[in-house]
Design a protein around this motif. Structure first.
Motif, PDB file in Angstrom:
ATOM      1  N   ARG A  34       0.437  -0.800  -0.104  1.00 19.32           N
ATOM      2  CA  ARG A  34       0.239   0.026   0.058  1.00 19.32           C
ATOM      3  C   ARG A  34       0.825   1.682   0.179  1.00 19.32           C
ATOM      4  NH1 ARG A  34      -1.358   2.182   3.916  1.00 19.32           N
ATOM      5  NH2 ARG A  34      -1.123   1.035   5.687  1.00 19.32           N
ATOM      6  N   HIS A  36      -7.113   1.424  -0.918  1.00 23.87           N
ATOM      7  CA  HIS A  36      -8.112   1.309   0.256  1.00 23.87           C
ATOM      8  C   HIS A  36      -8.139   0.058   0.091  1.00 23.87           C
ATOM      9  CE1 HIS A  36     -11.794   2.477   2.407  1.00 23.87           C
ATOM     10  NE2 HIS A  36     -12.237   1.439   1.091  1.00 23.87           N
ATOM     11  N   SER A  37      -8.774  -0.944  -0.301  1.00 21.07           N
ATOM     12  CA  SER A  37      -8.795  -1.954  -0.924  1.00 21.07           C
ATOM     13  C   SER A  37      -7.365  -3.471  -0.213  1.00 21.07           C
ATOM     14  CB  SER A  37      -9.078  -2.941  -2.185  1.00 21.07           C
ATOM     15  OG  SER A  37     -10.213  -2.419  -2.799  1.00 21.07           O
ATOM     16  N   ALA A  88      -7.604  -2.128   3.869  1.00 21.03           N
ATOM     17  CA  ALA A  88      -9.190  -3.028   4.580  1.00 21.03           C
ATOM     18  C   ALA A  88      -8.515  -4.856   4.671  1.00 21.03           C
ATOM     19  CB  ALA A  88     -10.824  -3.529   3.777  1.00 21.03           C
ATOM     20  N   LEU A  89      -7.328  -5.653   3.676  1.00 24.53           N
ATOM     21  CA  LEU A  89      -7.538  -6.465   4.164  1.00 24.53           C
ATOM     22  C   LEU A  89      -6.243  -6.689   4.936  1.00 24.53           C
ATOM     23  CD1 LEU A  89      -7.018  -8.180   0.085  1.00 24.53           C
ATOM     24  CD2 LEU A  89      -8.423  -8.250   1.648  1.00 24.53           C
ATOM     25  N   THR A 111      -6.378  -4.945   7.780  1.00 29.17           N
ATOM     26  CA  THR A 111      -6.687  -5.110   8.924  1.00 29.17           C
ATOM     27  C   THR A 111      -7.626  -5.949   9.204  1.00 29.17           C
ATOM     28  OG1 THR A 111      -8.729  -4.088   8.209  1.00 29.17           O
ATOM     29  CG2 THR A 111      -7.055  -2.391   9.170  1.00 29.17           C
ATOM     30  N   ASN A 145      -9.978  -7.008   7.503  1.00 29.08           N
ATOM     31  CA  ASN A 145     -11.659  -6.911   6.432  1.00 29.08           C
ATOM     32  C   ASN A 145     -11.428  -6.736   4.851  1.00 29.08           C
ATOM     33  OD1 ASN A 145     -13.088  -6.254   8.761  1.00 29.08           O
ATOM     34  ND2 ASN A 145     -11.400  -3.929   8.771  1.00 29.08           N
ATOM     35  N   SER A 146     -13.004  -7.610   4.347  1.00 30.22           N
ATOM     36  CA  SER A 146     -12.964  -7.609   2.903  1.00 30.22           C
ATOM     37  C   SER A 146     -13.197  -6.087   2.735  1.00 30.22           C
ATOM     38  CB  SER A 146     -14.381  -7.784   2.194  1.00 30.22           C
ATOM     39  OG  SER A 146     -14.627  -8.271   1.219  1.00 30.22           O
ATOM     40  N   PRO A 147     -12.640  -5.556   1.534  1.00 29.72           N
ATOM     41  CA  PRO A 147     -12.962  -4.644   0.782  1.00 29.72           C
ATOM     42  C   PRO A 147     -14.252  -4.411   0.184  1.00 29.72           C
ATOM     43  CG  PRO A 147     -11.222  -5.956  -0.288  1.00 29.72           C
ATOM     44  CD  PRO A 147     -11.754  -6.626   0.333  1.00 29.72           C
ATOM     45  N   ALA A 205     -16.475  -5.040   2.803  1.00 28.03           N
ATOM     46  CA  ALA A 205     -16.687  -4.458   3.920  1.00 28.03           C
ATOM     47  C   ALA A 205     -18.518  -3.944   4.247  1.00 28.03           C
ATOM     48  CB  ALA A 205     -15.920  -4.521   5.247  1.00 28.03           C
ATOM     49  N   ASP A 206     -17.930  -2.540   3.439  1.00 26.81           N
ATOM     50  CA  ASP A 206     -19.065  -1.751   3.434  1.00 26.81           C
ATOM     51  C   ASP A 206     -19.776  -1.177   2.591  1.00 26.81           C
ATOM     52  OD1 ASP A 206     -18.390  -1.051   6.650  1.00 26.81           O
ATOM     53  OD2 ASP A 206     -16.663   0.364   5.447  1.00 26.81           O
ATOM     54  N   GLN A 224     -18.389 -11.218  -0.394  1.00 28.60           N
ATOM     55  CA  GLN A 224     -17.478 -10.509   1.224  1.00 28.60           C
ATOM     56  C   GLN A 224     -15.756 -11.531   0.984  1.00 28.60           C
ATOM     57  OE1 GLN A 224     -20.739  -9.921   3.343  1.00 28.60           O
ATOM     58  NE2 GLN A 224     -20.228  -7.429   2.866  1.00 28.60           N
TER      59      GLN A 224
END
Length: 563
Positions: free
Chosen positions: A27, A81-82, A85-86, A88, A90-92, A94-95, A140
């Motif tokens: 990133r 941004h994706s 998310a990964l 942490t 989380n899924s890209p 997730a929201d 997700q």
């Protein structure tokens, strides 16, 4: 070919470096490239303008801002941004906002993704349709693609860049690295060589760790590269003719090998190719202002980048029973005629224009110097070349179907699926009232269309500009019948199992949109070839993409409204 050998040797070592990077470190690389792209954006546009013969004060420079650094900034930012998310867990997605489409399909909203996009692209939206049977929970869980296991690399990928839109090559290289974990040998199309110094600067973070090498040269370099033993995968953007030459060889032997499906290329190839992109105009009650605006809209779909686009609309499909047919064709003719003049920079353009006029002797030559072609009043028996030949030049035709209402919509979709070559993109224009009256039949029409991007009251080019949207042909093509290609790119949310992207826009611009009850405050879009402030708006939007802030919005709105 020592330069190619050296580059591939470097990439073999660089693959290990790439595989050892954490998601956070990857990133950080993208964020560095994002900053470098913003810094060198003007240099990028100046180089692109030199290729295309655009004057420094031309409003058409807006195309180079939006389809160059602006697009790449969007891709870098959304992929970063994706990855965040990964990082942490989380899924890209997730929201993500999920919805439903006909045929048991789940949709994922990819535009707008934030408040800024809601304001800057008011009234525009895009949804990725997943393949039937894939639900939101599965999407997700699988979003992230190769970045779900970043240590597992997949060798060296070759990316053969395109010669028309300047962000294609870096965006495709980015997708190879992120979606597939392949380090990349990026060979530019010779037309784009003036951009090499810019790309060396903005892609330097990847070059420094050995994850990317930039190459230039002609077809001999490309042939040597794709057939090299060190190369594991090939991705190309271009024509189906070039694809077939790479896969099967050229000349009569290549034709025979294609017929026997006996490729000489021994590795997997993905591709984004062109085709004959239709625009279907649904008959309805249009005001004079509607007709003039949509004529400019469709003229832009053909003339953006002078027609050298893989999704440049080539054929307008009309109802012969539409009472405003003649008025609309007259407006389209006028819009094509008065669009800004530009040089035919892409090799072979003049010949392709001549081929079209030779086959259709009643074709009209429009614009300064007669460099644009409009073909109308055809009998069905004369449709074939127009529907089967991608002219890749400022050539546009009109065909008519003897139906109205829902029957026209169904027949137009069938015609687009069965008679047009290519499946990359299709546009549909219709009043909000017409779409509402069609109701579920319109939803069925969208589901029935076999195209990778469908734009409703918008141009499929918006799908290209939307970083989180998927971009590519409709799935299912094979190397011996490749049509518009195999696989997808962009897809910055790293969605697995995507089938297509559907883009929607406002039928009318501000202020008529508000007067007619459309929830949109967008004026004439900056990608219109007739937009007088396209260059200033494109430059401002690129600066915003480089460093978003509320303080930059007023200048963008003022410039856009003056367009």
């Amino acid at each position: 070919m020592s330069a190619v050998d050296a580059a591939l040797e470097d990439l073999s070592e660089g693959e290990g470096n790439w595989g050892r990077l954490t998601l956070a470190e990857r990133r950080a690389l993208l964020e560095r490239m994002h900053a470098l792209t913003a810094t060198h954006a003007q240099e990028w546009v100046t180089a692109a303008a030199s290729i295309k013969g655009l004057a420094p004060d031309s409003s058409l420079l807006g195309e180079e801002w939006l389809s160059g650094p602006y697009s790449f900034l969007g891709g870098l930012g959304t992929v970063a941004h994706s990855l965040a998310a990964l990082e942490t867990g989380n899924s890209p997605l997730a929201d993500a906002e999920f919805g439903n489409a006909p045929g048991g399909r789940t949709t994922v909203s990819v535009l707008p993704l934030n408040t800024f996009e809601r304001l800057l692209l008011s009234g525009f939206s895009a949804q990725v349709w997943l393949k039937p049977g894939i639900n939101g929970a599965t999407a997700q869980r699988t979003a992230g693609l190769a970045q779900l296991d970043p240590t597992r690399t997949a060798g060296i990928g070759v990316v053969l860049g395109a010669g028309n839109i300047s962000s294609i090559a870096p965006l495709d290289a980015l997708y190879e690295l992120i979606a597939f974990n392949r380090v990349v040998a990026l060979k530019l199309n010779p037309i784009m060589d003036p951009l090499l110094p810019v790309f060396e600067k903005i892609l330097a973070p990847l070059v420094e760790i050995g994850a990317l090498r930039l190459l230039s040269g002609g077809a001999d370099v490309g042939t040597y590269l794709v057939n090299h033993d060190r190369v594991d995968h090939v991705h190309m953007t271009g024509s189906s003719i070039t694809h077939d030459a790479i896969v099967f060889g050229s000349g009569p032997d290549g034709v025979a090998r294609k017929a026997a499906n006996d490729p000489i290329l021994t590795k997997e190839i993905s591709s984004e190719l062109g085709g004959v992109s239709p625009t279907i105009v649904l008959p309805g009650e249009w005001s004079r202002a509607d007709i003039l605006f949509q004529a400019e809209h469709i003229a832009t779909q053909r003339l953006h980048n002078s027609g050298y686009n893989c999704i440049a609309s080539q054929v307008v499909v009309l109802s012969s029973e539409w009472k405003q047919r003649d008025e609309f064709i007259a407006a389209l003719r006028a819009a094509l005629d008065r669009a800004p003049a530009r040089a035919p920079y892409y090799p072979g353009s003049d010949k392709r224009v001549s081929d079209a006029t030779a086959y259709y002797p009643t074709a009209e030559r429009l614009g300064d110097g007669g460099g644009r072609v409009l073909i109308t009043d055809l009998n069905p028996g004369e449709y074939a070349p127009l529907l089967q030949t991608e002219y890749f030049a400022p050539v546009m035709g009109v065909i008519e179907l003897p139906y109205s209402g829902a029957a026209f919509a169904a027949k137009a979709a069938q015609t687009a699926n069965e008679e047009f070559v290519g499946t990359l993109g299709i546009n549909i224009i219709g009043t909000p009232r017409t779409l509402k009256e069609l109701g579920e039949k319109f939803d069925t029409m969208l589901a029935d269309l076999r195209y990778g991007t469908i734009a409703v009251n918008a141009w499929t080019g918006i799908g290209f500009l939307t970083a989180a949207a998927t971009w590519g042909a409709y799935p299912g093509h094979t190397i011996d019948d490749v049509q518009s290609g195999i696989g997808i790119v962009h897809n910055a949310l790293l969605i697995d199992g995507a089938e297509r992207t559907v883009v929607r826009g406002p039928f009318r611009p501000l202020p008529r949109s508000l007067f007619k009850g459309e929830m949109s405050i967008s004026p004439k879009p900056p990608w219109f070839v007739t937009n007088k402030t396209a260059a200033s708006t494109g430059k401002l939007l690129t600066a915003f993409a480089g460093a978003p802030s509320w303080g930059k919005l007023p200048a963008i709105f003022v410039s856009a409204l003056r367009g």
